[in-house]
Design an enzyme around this catalytic site. Structure first.
Site: not given
Length: 166
Positions: A78-79, A82
């Site tokens: 998820h990170e 980004h």
């Protein structure tokens, strides 16, 4: 529980996932992305944060220790997504089309915006406020800003200014 450090084996599992997902992105884009800096400085109920300009991922050590495998499988990609989206597309909506595409097509992970971890151990004290239509719970930081006269908060539904319910 506030850990002072992450066990070596757990840190190695985090790094193994990070590097594997980074390799997937490298292969997909036929380039080499730098390995992001990693820290365990995230606090509160947030599992992780991507610091775009610093190319850094900050993880919540309490939630990591409590949810090891699930945390690694969900939060690391998820990170990282980004950061990769920022590198490939610049500033875009945080969980928008590009991020969802990066998660599903490049990192081969379900694009979920939020985690489902139990946050009882990391939830901060909240203060009860009311408006015309419902009750609200403000964090210590927001409550103190109201008390000092630095801020007023409005209900997103009715538009009333929130009042401390004591």
């Amino acid at each position: 529980m506030k850990p002072t450090h992450i066990p070596i084996a757990l840190h190695q599992a985090v790094m193994q996932c990070l590097r594997a997902k980074l390799q997937q992105a490298d292969a997909y884009f036929s380039c080499r992305f730098p390995e992001p800096a990693l820290s365990y400085r995230q606090r509160g109920t947030i599992a992780g944060t991507a610091w775009l300009e610093q190319w850094e991922i900050r993880l919540n050590p309490v939630l990591l220790l409590a949810n090891e495998a699930t945390f690694i499988d969900e939060v690391i990609p998820h990170e990282l997504a980004h950061l990769l989206v920022y590198r490939q597309f610049g500033r875009v909506a945080p969980h928008g089309q590009q991020w969802r595409w990066m998660m599903s097509e490049v990192l081969l992970t379900e694009p979920r915006r939020t985690h489902n971890f139990d946050v009882a151990t990391v939830r901060a004290t909240t203060f009860h406020y009311r408006c015309g239509c419902q009750s609200h719970h403000l964090t210590v930081r927001r409550h103190n800003r109201v008390l000092r006269g630095e801020a007023q908060y409005r209900c997103r539904h009715c538009g009333d200014i929130l009042c401390f319910a004591q």
